[in-house]
Design a protein around this motif. Structure first.
Motif, PDB file in Angstrom:
ATOM      1  N   MET A 190     -13.722  27.109  33.973  1.00  0.00           N
ATOM      2  CA  MET A 190     -12.746  27.999  34.589  1.00  0.00           C
ATOM      3  C   MET A 190     -11.568  28.213  33.653  1.00  0.00           C
ATOM      4  O   MET A 190     -11.164  27.298  32.931  1.00  0.00           O
ATOM      5  CB  MET A 190     -12.248  27.354  35.882  1.00  0.00           C
ATOM      6  CG  MET A 190     -11.238  28.183  36.630  1.00  0.00           C
ATOM      7  SD  MET A 190      -9.925  27.177  37.404  1.00  0.00           S
ATOM      8  CE  MET A 190      -8.930  26.705  36.029  1.00  0.00           C
ATOM      9  N   ILE A 191     -11.059  29.420  33.673  1.00  0.00           N
ATOM     10  CA  ILE A 191      -9.795  29.726  33.024  1.00  0.00           C
ATOM     11  C   ILE A 191      -9.022  30.627  33.987  1.00  0.00           C
ATOM     12  O   ILE A 191      -9.566  31.578  34.539  1.00  0.00           O
ATOM     13  CB  ILE A 191      -9.983  30.393  31.633  1.00  0.00           C
ATOM     14  CG1 ILE A 191      -8.631  30.693  30.990  1.00  0.00           C
ATOM     15  CG2 ILE A 191     -10.825  31.639  31.706  1.00  0.00           C
ATOM     16  CD1 ILE A 191      -8.733  31.094  29.520  1.00  0.00           C
ATOM     17  N   HIS A 192      -7.767  30.259  34.230  1.00  0.00           N
ATOM     18  CA  HIS A 192      -6.910  31.050  35.120  1.00  0.00           C
ATOM     19  C   HIS A 192      -5.591  31.289  34.412  1.00  0.00           C
ATOM     20  O   HIS A 192      -4.956  30.350  33.912  1.00  0.00           O
ATOM     21  CB  HIS A 192      -6.668  30.343  36.447  1.00  0.00           C
ATOM     22  CG  HIS A 192      -5.729  31.098  37.336  1.00  0.00           C
ATOM     23  ND1 HIS A 192      -6.095  32.291  37.949  1.00  0.00           N
ATOM     24  CD2 HIS A 192      -4.446  30.866  37.683  1.00  0.00           C
ATOM     25  CE1 HIS A 192      -5.059  32.739  38.649  1.00  0.00           C
ATOM     26  NE2 HIS A 192      -4.055  31.893  38.504  1.00  0.00           N
ATOM     27  N   ILE A 193      -5.166  32.552  34.369  1.00  0.00           N
ATOM     28  CA  ILE A 193      -3.941  32.938  33.685  1.00  0.00           C
ATOM     29  C   ILE A 193      -2.948  33.479  34.701  1.00  0.00           C
ATOM     30  O   ILE A 193      -3.263  34.405  35.451  1.00  0.00           O
ATOM     31  CB  ILE A 193      -4.230  34.006  32.603  1.00  0.00           C
ATOM     32  CG1 ILE A 193      -5.211  33.429  31.588  1.00  0.00           C
ATOM     33  CG2 ILE A 193      -2.947  34.469  31.928  1.00  0.00           C
ATOM     34  CD1 ILE A 193      -6.268  34.349  31.149  1.00  0.00           C
ATOM     35  N   GLU A 194      -1.769  32.879  34.735  1.00  0.00           N
ATOM     36  CA  GLU A 194      -0.669  33.368  35.563  1.00  0.00           C
ATOM     37  C   GLU A 194       0.382  33.954  34.632  1.00  0.00           C
ATOM     38  O   GLU A 194       0.823  33.288  33.699  1.00  0.00           O
ATOM     39  CB  GLU A 194      -0.064  32.237  36.392  1.00  0.00           C
ATOM     40  CG  GLU A 194      -1.004  31.702  37.439  1.00  0.00           C
ATOM     41  CD  GLU A 194      -0.383  30.602  38.275  1.00  0.00           C
ATOM     42  OE1 GLU A 194       0.811  30.271  38.099  1.00  0.00           O
ATOM     43  OE2 GLU A 194      -1.109  30.058  39.116  1.00  0.00           O
ATOM     44  N   LEU A 195       0.744  35.186  34.896  1.00  0.00           N
ATOM     45  CA  LEU A 195       1.695  35.899  34.060  1.00  0.00           C
ATOM     46  C   LEU A 195       2.817  36.400  34.956  1.00  0.00           C
ATOM     47  O   LEU A 195       2.557  37.142  35.904  1.00  0.00           O
ATOM     48  CB  LEU A 195       0.981  37.065  33.372  1.00  0.00           C
ATOM     49  CG  LEU A 195       1.655  37.693  32.179  1.00  0.00           C
ATOM     50  CD1 LEU A 195       0.594  38.239  31.251  1.00  0.00           C
ATOM     51  CD2 LEU A 195       2.621  38.755  32.556  1.00  0.00           C
ATOM     52  N   THR A 196       4.045  35.952  34.704  1.00  0.00           N
ATOM     53  CA  THR A 196       5.175  36.392  35.518  1.00  0.00           C
ATOM     54  C   THR A 196       6.151  37.178  34.657  1.00  0.00           C
ATOM     55  O   THR A 196       6.414  36.829  33.505  1.00  0.00           O
ATOM     56  CB  THR A 196       5.891  35.205  36.198  1.00  0.00           C
ATOM     57  OG1 THR A 196       6.258  34.247  35.213  1.00  0.00           O
ATOM     58  CG2 THR A 196       5.007  34.556  37.244  1.00  0.00           C
ATOM     59  N   LEU A 197       6.668  38.248  35.261  1.00  0.00           N
ATOM     60  CA  LEU A 197       7.553  39.196  34.585  1.00  0.00           C
ATOM     61  C   LEU A 197       8.804  39.416  35.417  1.00  0.00           C
ATOM     62  O   LEU A 197       8.790  39.212  36.631  1.00  0.00           O
ATOM     63  CB  LEU A 197       6.860  40.560  34.450  1.00  0.00           C
ATOM     64  CG  LEU A 197       5.505  40.619  33.794  1.00  0.00           C
ATOM     65  CD1 LEU A 197       4.761  41.866  34.228  1.00  0.00           C
ATOM     66  CD2 LEU A 197       5.690  40.612  32.296  1.00  0.00           C
TER      67      LEU A 197
END
Length: 119
Positions: A61-68
């Protein structure tokens, strides 16, 4: 800002070149989100213990969280999500014997977000 967190299972540790991923990710994010590469920060968190599906080996699994910072349109966030997903899939493609679950979440930073940078 943007803040990017990448969680990945230990089964991807050898095949996933995290530095190369981040160096390709930052200009992509900067272009789509209309920000600067210098503002991008990515941290990686290796997950040593994870149960996926029925727990059988062969899952990753790979999970990417990107916050702007707030202000991007839903269309921009959707474009960013798709582009980051595609990039992650390309960077984890060389994983024979593994079924890789890849996900991305793009969200706004909270209204209380503050930062300080030393010159």
């Amino acid at each position: 800002m943007p803040h990017i967190t990448v969680d990945y299972t230990d089964t991807l540790a050898e095949a996933f070149d995290r530095r190369a991923f981040a160096l390709e990710l930052h200009p992509l994010v900067a272009d789509i989100a209309t920000t600067k590469v210098e503002a991008c920060k990515t941290r990686f968190r290796r997950v040593d213990e994870m149960v996926i599906a029925d727990g059988a080996p062969g899952h990753a699994m790979i999970h990417i969280e990107l916050t702007l910072l707030a202000g991007r349109t839903p269309e921009t966030k959707s474009e960013l999500t798709a582009a980051v997903l595609d990039l992650a899939r390309r960077h984890t493609a060389a994983t024979p014997g593994l079924s890789v679950s890849t996900s991305v979440d793009v969200a706004d930073l909270g209204p209380a977000y503050v930062r300080h940078m030393e010159p």
